[in-house]
Design a protein around this motif. Structure first.
Motif, PDB file in Angstrom:
ATOM      1  N   THR A 287     -13.753  26.023 -30.704  1.00  0.00           N
ATOM      2  CA  THR A 287     -12.818  24.902 -30.642  1.00  0.00           C
ATOM      3  C   THR A 287     -11.739  25.247 -29.623  1.00  0.00           C
ATOM      4  OG1 THR A 287     -11.469  25.844 -32.407  1.00  0.00           O
ATOM      5  CG2 THR A 287     -13.135  24.265 -33.064  1.00  0.00           C
ATOM      6  N   PRO A 288     -11.200  24.245 -28.945  1.00  0.00           N
ATOM      7  CA  PRO A 288     -10.171  24.514 -27.931  1.00  0.00           C
ATOM      8  C   PRO A 288      -9.028  25.360 -28.488  1.00  0.00           C
ATOM      9  CG  PRO A 288     -10.827  22.228 -27.851  1.00  0.00           C
ATOM     10  CD  PRO A 288     -11.553  22.829 -29.007  1.00  0.00           C
ATOM     11  N   ASN A 289      -8.677  25.095 -29.747  1.00  0.00           N
ATOM     12  CA  ASN A 289      -7.565  25.838 -30.328  1.00  0.00           C
ATOM     13  C   ASN A 289      -7.843  27.323 -30.429  1.00  0.00           C
ATOM     14  OD1 ASN A 289      -5.487  24.104 -30.706  1.00  0.00           O
ATOM     15  ND2 ASN A 289      -6.270  23.318 -32.658  1.00  0.00           N
ATOM     16  N   SER A 290      -9.026  27.669 -30.959  1.00  0.00           N
ATOM     17  CA  SER A 290      -9.285  29.097 -31.115  1.00  0.00           C
ATOM     18  C   SER A 290      -9.521  29.728 -29.746  1.00  0.00           C
ATOM     19  CB  SER A 290     -10.461  29.344 -32.058  1.00  0.00           C
ATOM     20  OG  SER A 290     -11.630  28.813 -31.539  1.00  0.00           O
ATOM     21  N   LEU A 291     -10.012  28.944 -28.809  1.00  0.00           N
ATOM     22  CA  LEU A 291     -10.226  29.464 -27.461  1.00  0.00           C
ATOM     23  C   LEU A 291      -8.900  29.892 -26.829  1.00  0.00           C
ATOM     24  CD1 LEU A 291     -12.618  29.766 -25.512  1.00  0.00           C
ATOM     25  CD2 LEU A 291     -11.913  27.639 -24.470  1.00  0.00           C
ATOM     26  N   THR A 292      -7.897  29.033 -26.947  1.00  0.00           N
ATOM     27  CA  THR A 292      -6.615  29.395 -26.344  1.00  0.00           C
ATOM     28  C   THR A 292      -5.923  30.490 -27.145  1.00  0.00           C
ATOM     29  OG1 THR A 292      -5.778  27.443 -27.431  1.00  0.00           O
ATOM     30  CG2 THR A 292      -6.102  27.305 -25.084  1.00  0.00           C
ATOM     31  N   ASP A 293      -6.170  30.497 -28.457  1.00  0.00           N
ATOM     32  CA  ASP A 293      -5.652  31.612 -29.269  1.00  0.00           C
ATOM     33  C   ASP A 293      -6.168  32.934 -28.728  1.00  0.00           C
ATOM     34  OD1 ASP A 293      -4.114  30.275 -30.974  1.00  0.00           O
ATOM     35  OD2 ASP A 293      -5.360  30.535 -32.758  1.00  0.00           O
ATOM     36  N   GLY A 294      -7.477  32.946 -28.510  1.00  0.00           N
ATOM     37  CA  GLY A 294      -8.110  34.162 -28.007  1.00  0.00           C
ATOM     38  C   GLY A 294      -7.561  34.550 -26.644  1.00  0.00           C
ATOM     39  N   MET A 295      -7.377  33.533 -25.806  1.00  0.00           N
ATOM     40  CA  MET A 295      -6.870  33.802 -24.467  1.00  0.00           C
ATOM     41  C   MET A 295      -5.461  34.372 -24.515  1.00  0.00           C
ATOM     42  SD  MET A 295      -7.583  30.921 -21.668  1.00  0.00           S
ATOM     43  CE  MET A 295      -9.232  30.388 -21.913  1.00  0.00           C
TER      44      MET A 295
ATOM     45  N   GLY B  14       8.411  27.050 -28.006  1.00  0.00           N
ATOM     46  CA  GLY B  14       7.798  28.131 -27.251  1.00  0.00           C
ATOM     47  C   GLY B  14       7.342  29.294 -28.094  1.00  0.00           C
ATOM     48  N   GLY B  15       6.947  30.359 -27.427  1.00  0.00           N
ATOM     49  CA  GLY B  15       6.204  31.439 -28.076  1.00  0.00           C
ATOM     50  C   GLY B  15       7.017  32.454 -28.844  1.00  0.00           C
ATOM     51  N   GLU B  16       8.311  32.631 -28.519  1.00  0.00           N
ATOM     52  CA  GLU B  16       9.109  33.681 -29.164  1.00  0.00           C
ATOM     53  C   GLU B  16       9.085  33.542 -30.684  1.00  0.00           C
ATOM     54  OE1 GLU B  16      10.774  36.582 -28.087  1.00  0.00           O
ATOM     55  OE2 GLU B  16       9.400  35.992 -26.480  1.00  0.00           O
ATOM     56  N   HIS B  17       8.750  34.593 -31.373  1.00  0.00           N
ATOM     57  CA  HIS B  17       8.803  34.668 -32.830  1.00  0.00           C
ATOM     58  C   HIS B  17       7.887  33.670 -33.526  1.00  0.00           C
ATOM     59  CE1 HIS B  17      12.130  37.237 -32.091  1.00  0.00           C
ATOM     60  NE2 HIS B  17      12.858  36.273 -31.559  1.00  0.00           N
ATOM     61  N   ARG B  18       6.935  33.133 -32.810  1.00  0.00           N
ATOM     62  CA  ARG B  18       5.997  32.210 -33.456  1.00  0.00           C
ATOM     63  C   ARG B  18       4.925  33.028 -34.161  1.00  0.00           C
ATOM     64  NH1 ARG B  18       5.216  26.772 -32.898  1.00  0.00           N
ATOM     65  NH2 ARG B  18       2.997  26.349 -32.923  1.00  0.00           N
ATOM     66  N   THR B  19       4.657  32.701 -35.425  1.00  0.00           N
ATOM     67  CA  THR B  19       3.598  33.420 -36.136  1.00  0.00           C
ATOM     68  C   THR B  19       2.380  32.525 -36.238  1.00  0.00           C
ATOM     69  OG1 THR B  19       4.538  32.623 -38.186  1.00  0.00           O
ATOM     70  CG2 THR B  19       5.118  34.859 -37.511  1.00  0.00           C
ATOM     71  N   LYS B  20       1.245  33.141 -36.538  1.00  0.00           N
ATOM     72  CA  LYS B  20      -0.005  32.385 -36.625  1.00  0.00           C
ATOM     73  C   LYS B  20      -0.391  32.193 -38.075  1.00  0.00           C
ATOM     74  CE  LYS B  20      -1.909  32.559 -32.241  1.00  0.00           C
ATOM     75  NZ  LYS B  20      -0.836  31.788 -31.617  1.00  0.00           N
ATOM     76  N   MET B  21      -0.980  31.027 -38.357  1.00  0.00           N
ATOM     77  CA  MET B  21      -1.475  30.826 -39.710  1.00  0.00           C
ATOM     78  C   MET B  21      -2.742  31.650 -39.918  1.00  0.00           C
ATOM     79  SD  MET B  21      -2.009  27.230 -41.565  1.00  0.00           S
ATOM     80  CE  MET B  21      -3.607  26.923 -42.224  1.00  0.00           C
ATOM     81  N   LYS B  22      -3.572  31.687 -38.891  1.00  0.00           N
ATOM     82  CA  LYS B  22      -4.800  32.486 -39.006  1.00  0.00           C
ATOM     83  C   LYS B  22      -4.832  33.493 -37.865  1.00  0.00           C
ATOM     84  CE  LYS B  22      -7.467  28.713 -40.951  1.00  0.00           C
ATOM     85  NZ  LYS B  22      -8.242  27.550 -40.524  1.00  0.00           N
ATOM     86  N   PRO B  23      -4.179  34.648 -38.028  1.00  0.00           N
ATOM     87  CA  PRO B  23      -4.189  35.633 -36.951  1.00  0.00           C
ATOM     88  C   PRO B  23      -5.602  36.132 -36.664  1.00  0.00           C
ATOM     89  CG  PRO B  23      -3.024  36.462 -38.892  1.00  0.00           C
ATOM     90  CD  PRO B  23      -3.473  35.097 -39.228  1.00  0.00           C
ATOM     91  N   LEU B  24      -5.883  36.413 -35.415  1.00  0.00           N
ATOM     92  CA  LEU B  24      -7.229  36.867 -35.047  1.00  0.00           C
ATOM     93  C   LEU B  24      -7.427  38.318 -35.465  1.00  0.00           C
ATOM     94  CD1 LEU B  24      -7.478  35.345 -31.469  1.00  0.00           C
ATOM     95  CD2 LEU B  24      -8.607  34.563 -33.535  1.00  0.00           C
ATOM     96  N   ARG B  25      -8.573  38.585 -36.086  1.00  0.00           N
ATOM     97  CA  ARG B  25      -8.882  39.949 -36.488  1.00  0.00           C
ATOM     98  C   ARG B  25     -10.360  40.199 -36.252  1.00  0.00           C
ATOM     99  NH1 ARG B  25      -5.987  39.550 -41.378  1.00  0.00           N
ATOM    100  NH2 ARG B  25      -3.926  40.072 -40.625  1.00  0.00           N
ATOM    101  N   TYR B  26     -10.680  41.348 -35.663  1.00  0.00           N
ATOM    102  CA  TYR B  26     -12.098  41.667 -35.437  1.00  0.00           C
ATOM    103  C   TYR B  26     -12.782  42.006 -36.750  1.00  0.00           C
ATOM    104  CZ  TYR B  26     -11.473  41.862 -30.403  1.00  0.00           C
ATOM    105  OH  TYR B  26     -11.250  41.541 -29.106  1.00  0.00           O
ATOM    106  N   ARG B  27     -14.040  41.520 -36.897  1.00  0.00           N
ATOM    107  CA  ARG B  27     -14.832  41.892 -38.068  1.00  0.00           C
ATOM    108  C   ARG B  27     -16.095  42.600 -37.601  1.00  0.00           C
ATOM    109  NH1 ARG B  27     -15.545  36.343 -40.497  1.00  0.00           N
ATOM    110  NH2 ARG B  27     -15.498  36.015 -38.261  1.00  0.00           N
TER     111      ARG B  27
END
Lengths: 266, 282
Positions: free
Chosen positions: A131-139, A229-242
Motif C-alpha cells: 500500500t502507498p502508506n506502508s511504502l512511504t513508511d518503509g522509505m 511535520g515529522g518531529e516527535h511523530r510516533t507511528k501506530m504500527k512501527p516497522l519491525r523485521y520478522r
C-alpha cells in the motif's frame, strides 16, 4: 477506459509478498533492478526471469492484471527498441533505403526491451503488493540516516505518499470528466494532433481545478488535525523485521550473488 | 420512440479478482414523455445503469435499443444518440471549463456541428429554461454559487435538445431551497417540452412529488417498477434496503393501524390532507 491503467496501484490479496516488510520489498526492487544491469548474458536473463516469475507467483497478483497495466508503456518501449535497432553502428544484417539493422543493434535492442520490461514488471510488483502508506513508511525508515545531513526525509516521504495516493483518485476523476464531456458530444479520439490537443482543454481545465480543490481540502484537513511535520511523530504500527523478512533478505542475497557469479564466470 | 433495455448485464473489472457484478439482468422499457424516478441506495447500480442509456458504457451482456435500433451496432451514430439522450452527471458543475457561462453552454451544440447562430440560440434558450438571468451570461462559471453552477451545467446538456433527459442526483449537496428550485425547474421543463425525464436519486421524498413511475434498484437488480403509490406500499421492504418511503406514507400507515379508516396510498402532503379530512367527515 482510463481506469484500466494498473501501474502504481495496489492489488489486494493475501500473500507472502504482501505481508513482507516494505523495506525488504524496496531493497529487493532496487537490488533486482541493479541485477538486471549486472547480468549481460542470456543465462543471466533466464535467471532474472525465473526469479521474477517466482515472485509474481508468490504475490498472487494475476499475471494478466499486471500486463494490462503495461500497455501504456509499450509505446515508450517501442521507441527505445527502434532507436537502438537502427542507430547502432556495427556489422550490417539487413539494409533497406537508408536504414540499416546491425547485429549489435539487434542484440542491444532485444536486451533493452527485456531489461526495461523486467524493470517495469519488477517495480510494479512492488507497488501492486504494497500500500502507498506502508511504502512511504518503509522509505522514510530506510532514508532515516539522511536526516543527519539535513535532508527533509519526513517531508519528502509525506509528499510521495500524497502523490501516490492521488494517482487513482485523479484517474477516476479524469474518467468521470471525460465521460461527462463525451455526453456533451466531445470527441477525444478523431482528428489530427492539433485537434486532439484542443479537445483536451475541456478535460484538463476541470481536472486542474479539481486537483487544486482536493489539495486545498487535504491541507485544511491536515491542519485541522494539527499536523506539523515529522518531529516527535510516533507511528501506530512501527516497522519491525520478522523471520519472513530475514528469510527474504537471504533469498535476495542468494539471487544477487548468483547474478554476479554469472557475470564473472560467463 | 422509446428506450428498451433487454437483459442488460454489466460486470466491472471482468476476469479479475475484483470483478463486481454491477447490473444483473435489467429489463426496462422507457416510453416517450414519462417522468421516471430511479431510486436506489449508494452502490445499487443506478449510476452504472444511466451510463448505459447513452452508450458511455457497453453492457457485458444484453442489448439496448433506442427507437428500435441497437445502440452498439457498428454503424450506429453514438454522437447523435448522446444528443438525444442527455445525461447530466453527479456534481455536473465539476465539468465546467469555459471562460464564460454562455460559451460553456455552447459547447454541446457546437459539438453537434450546428451553425454559430443555431448554437447560440439553443444556448440562450437552455439558460432561460434553467432560470438563469442574462446578467450571468458573461461571468466566469467559476464565480457562480453552487446552485447556479449546477444550472449552467444542466443547461449545457439541455442545449443539445435531448428527447430523454437523465439527471444523476441533481440535488446532491444543495440546501433545501436550492434543491426545491432545481426540482421545480425540471418539473416545469418537463411540462413545457414533454420530454422524457429520468431522475436518479436516493431520496424518495425528492422524487415522490414529481414522478409518475418509480424504479427501485437494489444490488444491481430492479426490485420494484411501478407507480409511486404502489411502490410505497412496500415501505417495510424499502427500509430493509436502506431506503424509506415519504413521511406521509408512515403517517397514513400509522393512522390506519390505529383504526382510522384512511387509505394508505397518499404520496404527497396534499393528498394525505384530503384523505384524512375525508375519513374524519365520515
Amino acid at each position: 477506459m482510463i481506469r484500466d491503467i494498473t501501474l502504481g496501484q495496489y492489488y489486494q490479496a493475501e500473500s507472502v509478498i504482501h505481508k513482507l516488510d516494505p523495506r525488504v520489498k524496496l531493497v529487493a526492487t532496487i537490488g533486482f533492478i541493479i541485477s538486471l544491469f549486472v547480468v549481460d548474458s542470456w543465462v543471466g536473463y533466464v535467471v532474472a526471469a525465473l526469479f521474477l516469475a517466482c515472485m509474481i507467483k508468490l504475490s498472487k497478483v494475476p499475471f494478466g492484471y499486471m500486463v494490462k497495466g503495461m500497455k501504456a508503456i509499450v509505446f515508450i518501449l517501442m521507441i527505445t527498441v527502434v532507436f537502438n535497432l537502427f542507430l547502432t553502428p556495427g556489422e550490417p544484417l539487413v539494409t533497406f533505403w537508408k536504414l540499416t539493422i546491425t547485429k549489435e543493434g539487434l542484440r542491444i535492442a532485444v536486451m533493452m526491451a527485456v531489461r526495461l520490461s523486467f524493470l517495469i514488471v519488477g517495480s510494479s510488483l512492488m507497488t501492486l503488493t504494497t500500500t502507498p502508506n506502508s511504502l512511504t513508511d518503509g522509505m522514510e525508515k530506510l532514508m532515516g540516516p539522511l536526516k543527519y545531513v539535513k535532508v527533509p526525509v519526513h517531508e519528502v516521504s509525506m509528499m510521495m505518499s500524497i502523490a501516490l495516493r492521488f494517482i487513482p483518485i485523479l484517474l477516476e476523476e479524469t474518467d468521470k470528466i471525460m465521460k461527462a464531456q463525451i455526453a456533451r458530444g466531445a470527441d477525444f479520439e478523431s482528428g489530427n494532433l492539433v485537434k486532439k490537443a484542443k479537445a483536451m482543454v475541456p478535460l484538463l481545465v476541470p481536472l486542474f481545478i479539481s486537483a487544486f480543490r482536493r489539495a486545498n481540502d487535504l491541507a485544511m484537513a491536515m491542519e485541522a488535525r494539527c499536523y506539523r511535520g515529522g518531529e516527535h511523530r510516533t507511528k501506530m504500527k512501527p516497522l519491525r523485521y520478522r523471520a519472513a523478512d530475514r528469510a527474504a533478505y537471504g533469498v535476495l542475497v542468494l539471487y544477487f550473488a548468483g547474478c554476479v557469479a554469472i557475470r564473472v564466470c560467463l | 420512440m422509446s428506450l428498451i433495455l433487454d437483459h442488460v448485464n454489466y460486470i466491472y473489472g471482468e476476469d479479475t479478482a475484483l470483478a463486481v457484478h454491477a447490473l444483473k439482468d435489467i429489463n426496462l422499457v422507457i416510453p416517450d414523455g414519462q417522468f421516471i424516478g430511479l431510486i436506489g441506495h449508494t452502490g445499487s447500480g443506478k449510476s452504472t445503469l444511466v451510463q448505459h442509456l447513452n452508450g458511455l458504457i457497453r453492457p457485458t451482456g444484453g442489448a439496448i435499443y433506442y427507437n428500435g435500433e441497437d445502440i452498439h451496432d457498428k454503424d450506429y451514430d453514438k454522437k447523435k444518440l448522446r444528443s438525444k439522450v442527455g445525461l447530466v452527471f453527479q456534481y455536473p458543475e465539476h465539468q465546467l471549463f469555459e471562460i464564460d457561462v454562455f460559451k460553456d453552454v455552447c459547447f454541446g451544440p457546437k459539438n453537434l456541428g450546428l451553425s454559430q447562430k443555431e448554437t447560440e440560440l439553443r444556448a440562450y434558450a437552455a439558460l432561460k429554461q434553467v432560470g438563469l438571468g442574462d446578467e450571468y451570461f458573461y461571468q466566469s462559471p467559476f464565480d457562480l454559487s453552487g446552485g447556479q453552477k449546477r444550472r449552467v451545467a444542466i443547461a449545457g446538456v439541455l442545449a443539445m435538445k435531448p428527447e430523454i433527459l437523465i439527471l444523476d442526483e441533481p440535488t446532491a449537496g444543495l440546501d433545501p431551497k436550492g434543491r426545491d428550485e432545481i426540482l421545480d425547474q425540471i418539473a416545469k421543463l418537463k411540462e413545457e417540452t414533454g420530454i422524457t425525464v429520468i431522475l436518479v436519486s436516493h431520496s424518495m421524498e425528492d422524487v415522490a412529488k414529481y414522478v409518475e413511475r418509480i424504479i427501485v434498484m437494489n444490488r444491481g437488480s430492479v426490485l420494484y417498477d411501478d407507480e409511486p403509490r404502489q411502490v410505497f406500499q412496500h415501505y417495510k421492504e424499502l427500509e430493509q434496503i436502506g431506503l424509506a418511503a415519504p413521511q406521509v406514507t408512515y403517517i397514513m400507515q400509522a393512522l390506519a393501524k390505529r383504526g382510522m379508516k384512511v387509505g394508505t396510498s397518499a404520496t404527497t402532503i396534499q393528498e394525505a390532507e384530503q384523505e384524512i379530512l375525508r375519513a374524519l367527515a365520515h
